[in-house]
Design an enzyme around this catalytic site. Structure first.
Site, PDB file in Angstrom:
ATOM      1  N   HIS A   1       0.729  -1.059   0.029  1.00 30.46           N
ATOM      2  CA  HIS A   1       0.014  -0.012  -0.086  1.00 30.46           C
ATOM      3  C   HIS A   1       0.814   1.253   0.072  1.00 30.46           C
ATOM      4  O   HIS A   1       0.399   2.385   0.260  1.00 30.46           O
ATOM      5  CB  HIS A   1      -0.875   0.075   1.371  1.00 30.46           C
ATOM      6  CG  HIS A   1      -1.959  -1.151   1.358  1.00 30.46           C
ATOM      7  ND1 HIS A   1      -2.863  -1.467   0.434  1.00 30.46           N
ATOM      8  CD2 HIS A   1      -1.787  -2.274   2.272  1.00 30.46           C
ATOM      9  CE1 HIS A   1      -3.582  -2.413   0.840  1.00 30.46           C
ATOM     10  NE2 HIS A   1      -2.992  -3.003   1.951  1.00 30.46           N
TER      11      HIS A   1
ATOM     12  N   HIS B   1      -7.782  -4.532  -0.873  1.00 33.55           N
ATOM     13  CA  HIS B   1      -7.153  -5.700  -1.230  1.00 33.55           C
ATOM     14  C   HIS B   1      -8.099  -6.483  -2.473  1.00 33.55           C
ATOM     15  O   HIS B   1      -8.109  -7.468  -2.444  1.00 33.55           O
ATOM     16  CB  HIS B   1      -7.075  -6.566  -0.384  1.00 33.55           C
ATOM     17  CG  HIS B   1      -6.386  -6.030   1.107  1.00 33.55           C
ATOM     18  ND1 HIS B   1      -7.165  -5.131   2.183  1.00 33.55           N
ATOM     19  CD2 HIS B   1      -5.265  -5.633   1.393  1.00 33.55           C
ATOM     20  CE1 HIS B   1      -6.381  -4.968   2.837  1.00 33.55           C
ATOM     21  NE2 HIS B   1      -5.025  -4.962   2.593  1.00 33.55           N
TER      22      HIS B   1
END
Lengths: 330, 330
Positions: free
Chosen positions: B57, B219
């Site tokens: 991320h 995700h």
């Protein structure tokens, strides 16, 4: 490529509108809607610092507008030079009477339009100096450096020029420092995947899966070779060899290093590249003074990365460390 | 996806190595190689502020380590929670005796590991408070807000918590302010293209060309609906409606707005989205106090964007404007 756009022919217009709204603390739009101006410009007693270039490279060029950085930026269409009028209007916006330095990249359209803009500015009595960035090592051999393109090293040129101008230096002093910054800089790009101009709808070049283009330009200009995609470690070593062999620096030289993504490469991969880049640079006895990692100069959704290394003398070290305010950490 | 990696199983290790080298002015590595620590931590007399989360991320989570932001960050494998030991070690690194607040996202693994870490910290006499981010509107209905996931709004929580801690506030005060920040925040993601875990080698979800996933998680968690890809204008209106309907704010409320790319979406498209987002937010009588646009919280090379809106009271306005130092402009 799936995109967030409206009319493909209005991508630049919509981008600029959103940009000016998002960063109204830093910038304003000029009367010319293709010119972004720092909220602080023109700064009394300071040489104006401008650039300009095609869109699609965000945060370059517009994202570097701000205090102690660029006073104004001329905005071109996607991957196209701004017009002469836009360069001229950027010059006018940045000028406080002490002259304006235009720090831009070596592309035919930009060269032509800046030249015309200088003529227009001359009629207004605005003195213009220019520095043409040519840091892209693979775009021409060492004995034809004047033919090389400008790429991500331009950011170092803007930072050094912007910081020098902020000291109250003269037009010639700012020009000379920005010229030194880009003379001290070498860059290389490696492409793993192409990008598409929205209004065209298909990639303007191909990179076959399993291969990579070493020396690729910011608009997909062909590099020096296509070869099988290697590990990050091997790619980083190649990039360092090409950049550092071209600019043979004595051991002990301080350098600034910039690893920029080209748009669609995840940030973690840039750090993976940098792990080896740091080893290669320090193995040559060079001292890394400052590092920048991120999407600093992109090419729409191109997959790939660039490496820029700038040698620092005492002046450039001070300037690169100076405080500056724009949309990204510089 | 063509990538710059070495061993696919060592992506996180290589990322962290490069990260710590690149930002040695801001951070150091703890004895635990899965814990990044601010160069300034622990700060005497200050509550420690930490987070932790899966890798992939970037710049979240590690890129937010620094002065007046996060004192330490626990690093997980790609898209996986850090271990309890790593959360615990981050707590120890951040603690100066005044306690540590752990500001993290609402995921099963993180919840479990933070709980275990608190037990380990208790044995050392380190007092821990927690705030669990749940800003992702589409991940559960309004009456089950406690089930919602934490997404890009976490950055607002970190900024507010970090700035509050820097004022010398108590553990309970810092916790309460960070809690208020995330309570005041709503986020939504829209996915246009999937991402691939390097060691897996194929996308873990599909987005058919010509469609988009509204409400997608960080995700690739499914959103609330799949629909035909619309214009940026229409997408921005949808995002605003979902976020602002969920958090009905009175006209005149000040807000901070964050539009983050998910990894492979070019920056110019985020500005195109923002042009309409700004119209929609101000049309409701809300006042945009501050805007962040860029790759602030990504999901590898996912194509898409998130919108986060945080309502600001006077305290949050002051804190969000406070100076902070990390790898990205906050």
């Amino acid at each position: 490529m799936q995109r967030f756009i409206n009319n493909p022919d209005e991508v630049v217009e919509d981008t600029v509108k959103g940009f000016v709204k998002a960063h109204s603390d830093l910038v304003r739009l000029a009367d010319n809607p293709r010119v972004i101006v720092s909220k602080t410009a023109p700064v009394a007693g300071k040489v104006g610092v401008i650039t300009g270039g095609g869109s699609g490279h965000e945060p370059a060029f517009i994202g570097y507008t701000g205090r102690n950085m660029l006073d104004a930026v001329a905005v071109g269409e996607l991957f196209s030079s701004p017009t002469a009028k836009s360069f001229y209007d950027a010059m006018r916006e940045a000028n406080c009477g002490k002259g304006v330095v235009c720090l831009y990249g070596n592309y035919a359209g930009d060269n032509m339009n800046v030249k015309m803009a200088i003529k227009l500015a001359a009629k207004d009595g605005i003195e213009i100096a220019t520095v043409v960035a040519n840091d892209d090592v693979c775009s021409a051999p060492p004995d034809e450096r004047h033919k090389r393109r400008g790429v991500a090293g331009e950011i170092f040129m803007w930072k050094a020029g912007g910081a020098k101008a902020a000291t109250g230096a003269s037009l010639e002093e700012v020009r000379a420092t920005a010229q030194k910054a880009i003379d001290n800089c070498r860059s290389i790009g490696v492409g793993l995947g192409p990008c598409t101009l929205p209004a065209v709808g298909h990639p303007n070049f191909r990179i076959e899966p399993g291969t990579m283009e070493v020396g690729i330009g910011h608009h997909g200009e062909p590099g020096v070779r296509v070869e099988p995609l290697k590990t990050a470690d091997a790619v980083a070593k190649d990039m360092c060899k090409i950049v550092l062999d071209d600019h043979d620096l004595p051991a002990g030289t301080d350098v600034a290093v910039l690893v920029s993504g080209l748009g669609a490469t995840p940030l973690n991969e840039l750090y993976i590249l940098y792990d080896t880049i740091e080893q290669e640079i320090t193995a040559r006895g060079l001292k890394i003074h400052k590092t920048y990692i991120g999407n600093y100069f992109t090419s729409l959704e191109m997959v790939g990365a660039t490496l820029s290394v700038m040698a620092l003398d005492d002046e450039l070290k001070t300037l690169i460390d100076a405080e500056a305010h724009c949309t990204i950490v510089v």
